[in-house]
Design a protein around this motif. Structure first.
Motif, PDB file in Angstrom:
ATOM      1  N   LEU A   1       0.980  -1.112   0.049  1.00 36.90           N
ATOM      2  CA  LEU A   1       0.054  -0.005   0.062  1.00 36.90           C
ATOM      3  C   LEU A   1       0.925   1.399   0.123  1.00 36.90           C
ATOM      4  O   LEU A   1       0.379   2.264  -0.724  1.00 36.90           O
ATOM      5  CB  LEU A   1      -0.722  -0.041   1.531  1.00 36.90           C
ATOM      6  CG  LEU A   1      -2.048  -1.176   1.095  1.00 36.90           C
ATOM      7  CD1 LEU A   1      -2.670  -0.832   2.693  1.00 36.90           C
ATOM      8  CD2 LEU A   1      -3.061  -0.656   0.061  1.00 36.90           C
ATOM      9  N   ALA A   2       1.922   1.110   0.903  1.00 35.74           N
ATOM     10  CA  ALA A   2       2.912   2.301   0.924  1.00 35.74           C
ATOM     11  C   ALA A   2       3.574   2.639  -0.491  1.00 35.74           C
ATOM     12  O   ALA A   2       3.480   3.776  -0.983  1.00 35.74           O
ATOM     13  CB  ALA A   2       4.028   2.360   1.834  1.00 35.74           C
ATOM     14  N   GLU A   3       3.989   1.553  -1.155  1.00 33.66           N
ATOM     15  CA  GLU A   3       4.479   1.723  -2.339  1.00 33.66           C
ATOM     16  C   GLU A   3       3.637   2.332  -3.418  1.00 33.66           C
ATOM     17  O   GLU A   3       4.089   3.050  -4.561  1.00 33.66           O
ATOM     18  CB  GLU A   3       5.331   0.478  -2.974  1.00 33.66           C
ATOM     19  CG  GLU A   3       6.412  -0.206  -1.921  1.00 33.66           C
ATOM     20  CD  GLU A   3       7.000  -1.501  -2.364  1.00 33.66           C
ATOM     21  OE1 GLU A   3       6.516  -2.085  -3.374  1.00 33.66           O
ATOM     22  OE2 GLU A   3       7.839  -1.960  -1.896  1.00 33.66           O
ATOM     23  N   ALA A   4       2.580   1.745  -3.570  1.00 36.54           N
ATOM     24  CA  ALA A   4       1.311   2.340  -4.303  1.00 36.54           C
ATOM     25  C   ALA A   4       0.770   3.726  -3.948  1.00 36.54           C
ATOM     26  O   ALA A   4      -0.093   4.164  -4.709  1.00 36.54           O
ATOM     27  CB  ALA A   4       0.108   1.396  -4.346  1.00 36.54           C
ATOM     28  N   ARG A   5       1.224   4.269  -2.691  1.00 37.61           N
ATOM     29  CA  ARG A   5       0.707   5.437  -2.286  1.00 37.61           C
ATOM     30  C   ARG A   5      -0.841   5.393  -2.104  1.00 37.61           C
ATOM     31  O   ARG A   5      -1.412   6.371  -2.448  1.00 37.61           O
ATOM     32  CB  ARG A   5       1.043   6.822  -3.225  1.00 37.61           C
ATOM     33  CG  ARG A   5       2.758   6.703  -3.214  1.00 37.61           C
ATOM     34  CD  ARG A   5       3.006   8.031  -3.986  1.00 37.61           C
ATOM     35  NE  ARG A   5       4.584   8.007  -4.226  1.00 37.61           N
ATOM     36  CZ  ARG A   5       5.208   9.228  -4.037  1.00 37.61           C
ATOM     37  NH1 ARG A   5       4.592  10.257  -4.412  1.00 37.61           N
ATOM     38  NH2 ARG A   5       6.473   9.168  -4.167  1.00 37.61           N
ATOM     39  N   SER A   6      -1.185   4.397  -1.711  1.00 39.60           N
ATOM     40  CA  SER A   6      -2.660   4.143  -1.164  1.00 39.60           C
ATOM     41  C   SER A   6      -3.023   4.907  -0.171  1.00 39.60           C
ATOM     42  O   SER A   6      -2.317   4.881   0.684  1.00 39.60           O
ATOM     43  CB  SER A   6      -2.949   2.863  -1.361  1.00 39.60           C
ATOM     44  OG  SER A   6      -4.409   2.353  -0.717  1.00 39.60           O
ATOM     45  N   PRO A   7      -4.355   5.509   0.050  1.00 38.26           N
ATOM     46  CA  PRO A   7      -4.797   6.151   1.217  1.00 38.26           C
ATOM     47  C   PRO A   7      -4.978   5.266   2.309  1.00 38.26           C
ATOM     48  O   PRO A   7      -5.237   5.589   3.412  1.00 38.26           O
ATOM     49  CB  PRO A   7      -6.052   6.899   0.875  1.00 38.26           C
ATOM     50  CG  PRO A   7      -6.563   6.041  -0.316  1.00 38.26           C
ATOM     51  CD  PRO A   7      -5.343   5.605  -1.149  1.00 38.26           C
ATOM     52  N   VAL A   8      -5.097   3.767   2.209  1.00 39.66           N
ATOM     53  CA  VAL A   8      -5.391   2.720   3.002  1.00 39.66           C
ATOM     54  C   VAL A   8      -4.251   2.386   3.760  1.00 39.66           C
ATOM     55  O   VAL A   8      -3.038   2.217   3.410  1.00 39.66           O
ATOM     56  CB  VAL A   8      -5.962   1.553   2.339  1.00 39.66           C
ATOM     57  CG1 VAL A   8      -6.390   0.538   3.184  1.00 39.66           C
ATOM     58  CG2 VAL A   8      -6.937   1.837   1.244  1.00 39.66           C
ATOM     59  N   ARG A   9      -4.525   2.278   5.098  1.00 38.14           N
ATOM     60  CA  ARG A   9      -3.233   1.986   6.117  1.00 38.14           C
ATOM     61  C   ARG A   9      -3.807   0.450   6.518  1.00 38.14           C
ATOM     62  O   ARG A   9      -4.981  -0.138   6.817  1.00 38.14           O
ATOM     63  CB  ARG A   9      -3.397   2.793   7.389  1.00 38.14           C
ATOM     64  CG  ARG A   9      -3.198   4.212   7.115  1.00 38.14           C
ATOM     65  CD  ARG A   9      -3.244   4.768   8.553  1.00 38.14           C
ATOM     66  NE  ARG A   9      -3.845   6.347   8.372  1.00 38.14           N
ATOM     67  CZ  ARG A   9      -3.784   6.933   9.694  1.00 38.14           C
ATOM     68  NH1 ARG A   9      -3.031   6.541  10.765  1.00 38.14           N
ATOM     69  NH2 ARG A   9      -3.989   8.146   9.611  1.00 38.14           N
ATOM     70  N   SER A  10      -2.719  -0.308   6.646  1.00 38.18           N
ATOM     71  CA  SER A  10      -2.679  -1.640   6.971  1.00 38.18           C
ATOM     72  C   SER A  10      -2.094  -1.674   8.590  1.00 38.18           C
ATOM     73  O   SER A  10      -0.891  -1.403   8.553  1.00 38.18           O
ATOM     74  CB  SER A  10      -1.973  -2.478   6.203  1.00 38.18           C
ATOM     75  OG  SER A  10      -1.906  -4.007   6.830  1.00 38.18           O
TER      76      SER A  10
ATOM     77  N   ARG B   1      -6.149 -11.350  -6.956  1.00 36.20           N
ATOM     78  CA  ARG B   1      -5.307 -10.584  -7.215  1.00 36.20           C
ATOM     79  C   ARG B   1      -5.435  -9.012  -6.553  1.00 36.20           C
ATOM     80  O   ARG B   1      -6.546  -8.501  -6.987  1.00 36.20           O
ATOM     81  CB  ARG B   1      -4.751 -10.601  -8.462  1.00 36.20           C
ATOM     82  CG  ARG B   1      -4.194 -11.656  -9.033  1.00 36.20           C
ATOM     83  CD  ARG B   1      -3.442 -11.696 -10.398  1.00 36.20           C
ATOM     84  NE  ARG B   1      -2.565 -12.945 -10.660  1.00 36.20           N
ATOM     85  CZ  ARG B   1      -1.633 -13.391 -10.284  1.00 36.20           C
ATOM     86  NH1 ARG B   1      -0.840 -12.273  -9.540  1.00 36.20           N
ATOM     87  NH2 ARG B   1      -0.892 -14.263 -10.668  1.00 36.20           N
ATOM     88  N   PHE B   2      -4.565  -8.491  -5.637  1.00 37.80           N
ATOM     89  CA  PHE B   2      -4.429  -6.982  -5.219  1.00 37.80           C
ATOM     90  C   PHE B   2      -4.425  -6.196  -6.224  1.00 37.80           C
ATOM     91  O   PHE B   2      -3.487  -6.312  -7.086  1.00 37.80           O
ATOM     92  CB  PHE B   2      -3.697  -6.878  -4.004  1.00 37.80           C
ATOM     93  CG  PHE B   2      -4.438  -7.621  -2.840  1.00 37.80           C
ATOM     94  CD1 PHE B   2      -4.534  -6.721  -1.884  1.00 37.80           C
ATOM     95  CD2 PHE B   2      -4.804  -8.973  -2.616  1.00 37.80           C
ATOM     96  CE1 PHE B   2      -5.136  -7.494  -0.540  1.00 37.80           C
ATOM     97  CE2 PHE B   2      -5.021  -9.530  -1.608  1.00 37.80           C
ATOM     98  CZ  PHE B   2      -5.211  -8.853  -0.421  1.00 37.80           C
ATOM     99  N   PRO B   3      -5.054  -4.957  -6.450  1.00 39.46           N
ATOM    100  CA  PRO B   3      -4.746  -3.806  -7.123  1.00 39.46           C
ATOM    101  C   PRO B   3      -3.432  -3.132  -6.522  1.00 39.46           C
ATOM    102  O   PRO B   3      -3.358  -1.861  -6.971  1.00 39.46           O
ATOM    103  CB  PRO B   3      -6.020  -2.861  -7.265  1.00 39.46           C
ATOM    104  CG  PRO B   3      -6.563  -3.070  -6.023  1.00 39.46           C
ATOM    105  CD  PRO B   3      -6.347  -4.570  -5.446  1.00 39.46           C
ATOM    106  N   VAL B   4      -2.575  -3.764  -6.018  1.00 38.57           N
ATOM    107  CA  VAL B   4      -1.229  -3.142  -5.560  1.00 38.57           C
ATOM    108  C   VAL B   4      -0.002  -4.140  -5.858  1.00 38.57           C
ATOM    109  O   VAL B   4      -0.351  -5.405  -5.505  1.00 38.57           O
ATOM    110  CB  VAL B   4      -1.207  -2.667  -4.130  1.00 38.57           C
ATOM    111  CG1 VAL B   4      -2.077  -1.516  -3.734  1.00 38.57           C
ATOM    112  CG2 VAL B   4      -1.600  -3.924  -3.242  1.00 38.57           C
TER     113      VAL B   4
END
Length: 316
Positions: A201-210, A310-313
């Motif tokens: 998520l961080a590499e994809a600059r997603s707004p979602v936190r894990s 498959r995830f979109p990241v």
């Protein structure tokens, strides 16, 4: 967080307008989590295997005045990947976005059992079903990233992840099965997945936190419903009354991970007491093995293949 600022459910910010999905919401940690969120105005989707039980829980919370927010009951059997897909499809029909997914449900130390797709039950429910569910709902979570919504995935692991490893040569226990060893494997998989999801998520600059969480030693039906013989006696009859904390206390780390503004993606939240068995939520250590990028990539690729999701990241 200092000892003088011990966090409790009373400190959960107002959650009005936010939508949470909580797996395993009818008992133990899931019920305590649902109750606390609903009291703070959240809309909570109770993702449960037994819809009748789920409706009874929702009606009880509403009747007791414990639900200021809305409670929706939807069937989800995490052991069955077809059920996971059906649930995700229904979420997509009913919601334009989701704010928080709490991967809470679990089974502990049953006799060797296989899922409908042929996977060992603890690996199927505790990890693989949650992996698939997260992947299928991730775009709905990302869609909730605007207007300060702060979307998150909270994956509930265990202290036992530090004793676990992945048996890549025998994931189903065909060549030898010890209930607690395979429980530890599933909780290790939760930890590896949650941290690898954070990386991607961080590499994809997603707004979602894990964010990861664990409840310490909490008295739930896991220790009595799914165990057998001496283990059941030691965990349920002896350990629970002497050591375990109540589900309302055990749920605090995952509630903190889901709602506290200062939590960063990739953090692991657990109790602050001796041995992380009980106490107020604080940041705790993820095992080095669980944080290993090579382990994360290997489990991710395996899980995508087994779940056919498959995830979109992607990882760099």
């Amino acid at each position: 967080m200092t000892k003088k600022q011990r966090w409790t459910a009373e400190l959960i910010p107002d959650q009005t307008g936010r939508t949470f999905v909580v797996t395993g919401a009818t008992s133990g940690l899931g019920l305590a989590t649902t109750r606390a969120l609903a009291r703070r105005g959240a809309r909570v989707v109770l993702a449960v295997r037994d819809e009748e039980k789920g409706r009874a829980v929702a009606e009880g919370l509403a009747a007791s005045g414990a639900a200021a927010g809305a409670l929706d009951v939807r069937r989800l059997d995490l052991a069955d990947l077809a059920s996971v897909r059906d649930f995700a499809g229904r979420m997509r029909e009913e919601h334009s976005h989701l704010d928080v997914l709490i991967n809470n449900a679990g089974v502990m130390a049953p006799p060797r059992t296989l899922s409908p797709q042929g996977h060992e039950l603890q690996f199927a429910v505790n990890h693989l079903g949650h992996f698939a569910l997260t992947g299928l709902l991730l775009d709905l979570l990302a869609a909730g990233g605007g207007n300060g919504r702060d979307p998150r995935v909270v994956t509930v692991s265990s202290i036992n992840h530090r004793q676990g490893s992945l048996r890549h040569d025998d994931l189903s226990g065909e060549r030898g099965y010890t209930p607690m060893a395979f429980y530890n494997q599933s909780k290790f998989a939760n930890a590896v997945f949650g941290y690898e999801l954070h990386r991607r998520l961080a590499e994809a600059r997603s707004p979602v936190r894990s964010v990861l969480a664990h409840p310490g030693y909490t008295a739930t039906s896991l220790q009595t419903r799914d165990t057998r013989g001496l283990l059941r006696f030691l965990l349920g009859s002896v350990g629970n009354p002497l050591i375990a904390q109540a589900p309302e206390r055990g749920a605090l780390p995952q509630l903190y991970a889901a709602t506290e503004s200062g939590v960063a993606s990739g953090e692991f939240i657990g109790p602050d007491g001796l041995g992380e068995l009980r106490g107020a939520p604080t940041r705790v250590r993820l095992s080095g093995a669980a944080a290993d990028p090579a382990a994360g990539r290997r489990l991710w690729e395996l899980s995508e293949r087994l779940a056919e999701v498959r995830f979109p990241v992607t990882a760099s």
